[in-house]
Scaffold this active site. Sequence first.
Site, PDB file in Angstrom:
ATOM      1  N   ARG A  83       0.832  -1.199   0.000  1.00  0.00           N
ATOM      2  CA  ARG A  83       0.000   0.000   0.000  1.00  0.00           C
ATOM      3  C   ARG A  83       0.861   1.240   0.000  1.00  0.00           C
ATOM      4  O   ARG A  83       1.755   1.385   0.809  1.00  0.00           O
ATOM      5  CB  ARG A  83      -0.901  -0.007   1.244  1.00  0.00           C
ATOM      6  CG  ARG A  83      -1.641   1.283   1.501  1.00  0.00           C
ATOM      7  CD  ARG A  83      -2.832   1.427   0.571  1.00  0.00           C
ATOM      8  NE  ARG A  83      -3.510   2.688   0.822  1.00  0.00           N
ATOM      9  CZ  ARG A  83      -4.470   2.852   1.713  1.00  0.00           C
ATOM     10  NH1 ARG A  83      -4.882   1.837   2.434  1.00  0.00           N
ATOM     11  NH2 ARG A  83      -5.050   4.025   1.881  1.00  0.00           N
ATOM     12  N   ARG A  92      -5.853   1.239  -4.687  1.00  0.00           N
ATOM     13  CA  ARG A  92      -5.001   0.683  -3.642  1.00  0.00           C
ATOM     14  C   ARG A  92      -4.955  -0.829  -3.680  1.00  0.00           C
ATOM     15  O   ARG A  92      -5.945  -1.480  -3.992  1.00  0.00           O
ATOM     16  CB  ARG A  92      -5.402   1.193  -2.260  1.00  0.00           C
ATOM     17  CG  ARG A  92      -6.790   0.882  -1.781  1.00  0.00           C
ATOM     18  CD  ARG A  92      -7.860   1.947  -2.000  1.00  0.00           C
ATOM     19  NE  ARG A  92      -7.523   3.349  -2.042  1.00  0.00           N
ATOM     20  CZ  ARG A  92      -7.591   4.181  -1.008  1.00  0.00           C
ATOM     21  NH1 ARG A  92      -7.939   3.764   0.159  1.00  0.00           N
ATOM     22  NH2 ARG A  92      -7.317   5.442  -1.162  1.00  0.00           N
ATOM     23  N   ASP A  95      -6.753  -1.877   1.466  1.00  0.00           N
ATOM     24  CA  ASP A  95      -7.233  -0.896   2.423  1.00  0.00           C
ATOM     25  C   ASP A  95      -7.837  -1.691   3.578  1.00  0.00           C
ATOM     26  O   ASP A  95      -8.697  -2.552   3.339  1.00  0.00           O
ATOM     27  CB  ASP A  95      -8.325  -0.073   1.717  1.00  0.00           C
ATOM     28  CG  ASP A  95      -8.659   1.213   2.427  1.00  0.00           C
ATOM     29  OD1 ASP A  95      -7.913   1.625   3.330  1.00  0.00           O
ATOM     30  OD2 ASP A  95      -9.680   1.815   2.057  1.00  0.00           O
ATOM     31  N   ASP A  97      -9.776  -0.957   7.146  1.00  0.00           N
ATOM     32  CA  ASP A  97     -10.341   0.089   8.008  1.00  0.00           C
ATOM     33  C   ASP A  97     -10.950  -0.555   9.245  1.00  0.00           C
ATOM     34  O   ASP A  97     -11.750  -1.492   9.125  1.00  0.00           O
ATOM     35  CB  ASP A  97     -11.445   0.859   7.267  1.00  0.00           C
ATOM     36  CG  ASP A  97     -10.888   1.795   6.206  1.00  0.00           C
ATOM     37  OD1 ASP A  97      -9.753   2.269   6.375  1.00  0.00           O
ATOM     38  OD2 ASP A  97     -11.591   2.041   5.217  1.00  0.00           O
TER      39      ASP A  97
END
Length: 169
Positions: A83, A92, A95, A97
């Site tokens: 990344r 990307r 990711d 989160d």
Amino acid sequence: MITACVALGSNLQEPAQQLMAAVAALRGLEDSRLTRCSRVYSSAAVGPGEQPDYLNAAVMLETRLTPLALLDALQRIEARQGRERELRWGPRTLDLDLLLYGDQTLNLPRLQIPHPRIAERDFVLYPLADLLPADCELPGLGPLTALLAARPGADLQVVDLQLPEEHCR
Ligand code: ROI
């Protein structure tokens, strides 16, 4: 142990492989146990500019890591999977989160929990909903059913890809 939920997204360098590798890495997370994996969804990229479609998913963990230690660990996994962080809305490889951390709400410069995109993005909400009981309430956001009703999920497709079952439950 705290139950935490993490969103996964990728639209570069074999997104399916990226998600599989991320699940394997999450399974190896210190002081944590991976307990559930969502279905995998594909969707057109949300945001400005042209970029490849995304694959998105979510996983549930039981963890003893603090929220910031967990965030650090997620960012290390992103970095290991190549990344690069310059472009805010850019494509990307991976990711990760942190969406939920127990029933806590947190407003730190680096970390907002529940993650603000839960209520704004189908590609976050629908995978997360696969992990949670239908009648649950999200801290500060209300009933999951109301969030789902407000976002029909029309732009998402479930893809025929299972996150490795042996990594779940
Ligand atoms: N769009 C989709 N469909 N899925 C994502 O995970 C995603 N992630 C992002 C932006 C660029 C906002 N768009 C996305 O960061």
